[in-house]
Design an enzyme around this catalytic site. Sequence first.
Site, PDB file in Angstrom:
ATOM      1  NE  ARG A 137      48.446  44.577  33.110  1.00  0.00           N
ATOM      2  CZ  ARG A 137      48.086  45.161  34.247  1.00  0.00           C
ATOM      3  NH1 ARG A 137      47.607  46.384  34.238  1.00  0.00           N
ATOM      4  NH2 ARG A 137      48.199  44.510  35.387  1.00  0.00           N
ATOM      5  N   GLY A 142      47.331  41.720  42.127  1.00  0.00           N
ATOM      6  CA  GLY A 142      46.363  41.352  43.161  1.00  0.00           C
ATOM      7  C   GLY A 142      45.758  39.965  42.966  1.00  0.00           C
TER       8      GLY A 142
END
Length: 396
Positions: A36, A377
Amino acid sequence: MAWKTLDDAALAGKTVLARVDINVPMEDGRVTDATRIEKIRPTVDDIIARGGRVVLLAHFDRPKGKVVPEMSLGHISGAVASVLGRNVVFASDCIGAAAEEAIAKAGPNDVVLLENTRFHAGEEKNDPALAAEMAKLGDVYVNDAFSAAHRAHASTEGLARLLPALAGRLMEAELRALDAALGNPVRPVVAVVGGAKVSTKLDLLGNLVSKVDHLVIGGGMANTFLVAQGIEVGKSLAERDMAPTALEILEKAKASGCQIHLPSDVVVAREFKAGAANETVAATACPADAMILDAGPQTVQALTKVFEASKTLIWNGPLGAFEIVPFNAATNAAAQAAARLTREGKLVSVAGGGDTVAALNQAGAASDFTFISTAGGAFLEWMEGKELPGVKALLG
Ligand code: ADP
Ligand code: MG
């Protein structure tokens, strides 16, 4: 595209508040996977190359509106510095004097890292007062955190309304890939939906049948569709109470011209463990004491034909219990077929979902896909056709 990017604003001399997702996994105080952080580098480098000063806003873990020292972003500032190859000036708060001082102190090639936004209760409540405090710190807002865009928080939504707002490079890549897969795709489009349960993917199935030309249903959720059609599945994972819902989805698909593909053959076993004795049977012939753990080779062959006849593929959910060998066979073979067609320039392939990404990596297929979303999500909500507040705010 409707949103503005780093190319659309003059950044020289500007302080740029960049919302990023650096919520990296840690063990014993060390970052175990820096992916990330690596992914925000293009945005950071680009802002600096254009003469802007980079101030990172980010959350870390779930402190729930309180200062939790173990969840301080200070713990990863060293990792941020080494991955970005820059000096990092850490501020012990994301607003107020501490933040202002860090920004004033930083050199033009440095990166300012502000403390966990979720230490303030106003972050998750999207409190306008908190957003206004953040806005005071900079001139321009950049959102590079697609993975946090399904939440309307002060740093993902409220702030975008107070400053000129741009999509960062990672956000841009994600939005472009998703648009190519479902927004304005080249047809025919095939969607593969697998995984354990229908109940967790109802909205997703409902949205896809109205948008795609072919829907391949695999994994445990295919069992529920078999049951809905009166087929016995023995001890397989199946949600019998969801049978009426499955029939509704099949009806909706028919009405919108979406062709549904269910497994024609399946791999069954009596035990849910690696190397369990197994056999391949017709999908209509699962023995009463066995469970379906994977799709069979005939199903994979049919699926490959659908891939070959399609121009765009969107995939969420493995076709079988891929964590246990040999029940990863169908997922692996289908993933490799998609990878090959993508390499040959015949298919645009986009995939996302925690287990899906793990399965495609295991198949050695991920790097050949056009785009793999790690947004979790947010990716799923986007596949469900929901509007993501963080993306909407960028549109003005
Ligand atoms: P993602 O995380 O990519 O959204 P899901 O969490 O929906 O995917 O689904 C992954 C899970 O589905 C895996 O744990 C896999 O073992 C399980 N699964 C797939 N097929 C079956 C099956 N036939 N029986 C039991 N579990 C299955
Ligand atoms: Mg999962």
